[in-house]
Design a protein around this motif. Structure first.
Motif, PDB file in Angstrom:
ATOM      1  N   VAL A  69      34.465  33.374  40.862  1.00  0.00           N
ATOM      2  CA  VAL A  69      34.885  34.636  40.295  1.00  0.00           C
ATOM      3  C   VAL A  69      34.424  35.901  41.179  1.00  0.00           C
ATOM      4  O   VAL A  69      33.497  35.866  41.651  1.00  0.00           O
ATOM      5  CB  VAL A  69      34.332  34.654  38.769  1.00  0.00           C
ATOM      6  CG1 VAL A  69      32.818  34.534  38.844  1.00  0.00           C
ATOM      7  CG2 VAL A  69      34.709  35.693  37.829  1.00  0.00           C
ATOM      8  N   SER A  70      35.456  36.788  41.016  1.00  0.00           N
ATOM      9  CA  SER A  70      35.195  38.148  41.512  1.00  0.00           C
ATOM     10  C   SER A  70      35.725  39.383  40.647  1.00  0.00           C
ATOM     11  O   SER A  70      36.647  38.981  39.860  1.00  0.00           O
ATOM     12  CB  SER A  70      35.608  38.301  42.956  1.00  0.00           C
ATOM     13  OG  SER A  70      37.007  38.049  43.115  1.00  0.00           O
ATOM     14  N   ARG A  71      35.271  40.441  40.734  1.00  0.00           N
ATOM     15  CA  ARG A  71      35.778  41.586  40.163  1.00  0.00           C
ATOM     16  C   ARG A  71      35.826  42.940  40.734  1.00  0.00           C
ATOM     17  O   ARG A  71      34.934  43.306  41.926  1.00  0.00           O
ATOM     18  CB  ARG A  71      34.700  41.641  39.082  1.00  0.00           C
ATOM     19  CG  ARG A  71      34.937  42.751  38.086  1.00  0.00           C
ATOM     20  CD  ARG A  71      33.955  42.745  36.807  1.00  0.00           C
ATOM     21  NE  ARG A  71      33.979  43.874  35.940  1.00  0.00           N
ATOM     22  CZ  ARG A  71      33.146  43.904  34.778  1.00  0.00           C
ATOM     23  NH1 ARG A  71      32.420  42.913  34.785  1.00  0.00           N
ATOM     24  NH2 ARG A  71      33.440  44.856  33.868  1.00  0.00           N
ATOM     25  N   ASP A  72      36.831  43.579  40.673  1.00  0.00           N
ATOM     26  CA  ASP A  72      36.969  45.116  41.444  1.00  0.00           C
ATOM     27  C   ASP A  72      36.850  46.085  40.141  1.00  0.00           C
ATOM     28  O   ASP A  72      37.737  46.265  39.562  1.00  0.00           O
ATOM     29  CB  ASP A  72      38.166  45.080  41.970  1.00  0.00           C
ATOM     30  CG  ASP A  72      38.562  46.213  43.031  1.00  0.00           C
ATOM     31  OD1 ASP A  72      37.756  47.483  42.582  1.00  0.00           O
ATOM     32  OD2 ASP A  72      39.076  46.351  43.793  1.00  0.00           O
ATOM     33  N   LYS A  73      35.708  46.599  39.995  1.00  0.00           N
ATOM     34  CA  LYS A  73      35.392  47.124  39.151  1.00  0.00           C
ATOM     35  C   LYS A  73      36.192  48.897  38.964  1.00  0.00           C
ATOM     36  O   LYS A  73      36.657  49.416  38.089  1.00  0.00           O
ATOM     37  CB  LYS A  73      34.044  47.712  38.862  1.00  0.00           C
ATOM     38  CG  LYS A  73      32.945  46.767  38.534  1.00  0.00           C
ATOM     39  CD  LYS A  73      31.574  47.292  38.501  1.00  0.00           C
ATOM     40  CE  LYS A  73      31.235  47.939  37.586  1.00  0.00           C
ATOM     41  NZ  LYS A  73      29.776  48.240  37.428  1.00  0.00           N
ATOM     42  N   ALA A  74      36.390  49.309  40.222  1.00  0.00           N
ATOM     43  CA  ALA A  74      37.396  50.343  40.603  1.00  0.00           C
ATOM     44  C   ALA A  74      38.783  50.211  40.011  1.00  0.00           C
ATOM     45  O   ALA A  74      39.497  51.032  39.430  1.00  0.00           O
ATOM     46  CB  ALA A  74      37.300  50.751  41.837  1.00  0.00           C
TER      47      ALA A  74
END
Length: 123
Positions: A69-74
């Protein structure tokens, strides 16, 4: 209003890979942990993986070592890379977003769900 839109589901053979994406939009103040859940026919919805705003991840034992799982907060996007897929991974996969908002009266938590995307793994 918050919208979570999943994409990337489909049909794949056992041993194959898929990548799911979830795009969050709308009023995202207080967005905290995001995650993926799944529900197979006749079964309860279960946690697959979560990632906190600080980047801490948590995985179900059944997917450890195979899913990331990964996330791009921007960009307010969430992804799930699924490798070495098994027929038991067949389910509708849902994106979840947990909101935590501190107020004078205390902390309020609530979550939103996407509409789900079907993942089918053939043997």
């Amino acid at each position: 209003q918050v919208q979570l839109v999943e994409s990337g589901g489909g049909l794949v053979q056992a041993g194959g890979s898929l990548r799911l994406s979830c795009a969050a939009s709308g009023s995202l103040f207080g967005l905290n942990t995001m995650g993926w859940y799944r529900q197979a026919p006749g079964k309860q919805r279960e946690l697959v993986a979560t990632i906190s705003s600080a980047g801490t991840t948590n995985y179900a034992d059944s997917v450890k070592g195979r899913f990331t799982v990964s996330r791009d907060k921007a960009k307010n996007t969430l992804s799930l890379q699924m490798n070495s897929l098994k027929p038991d991974d067949t389910a509708v996969y849902y994106c979840n977003a947990l909101f935590v908002i501190g107020q004078a009266s205390g902390v309020t938590q609530y979550d939103h769900w996407g509409q789900g995307t079907q993942v089918t793994v053939s043997s």
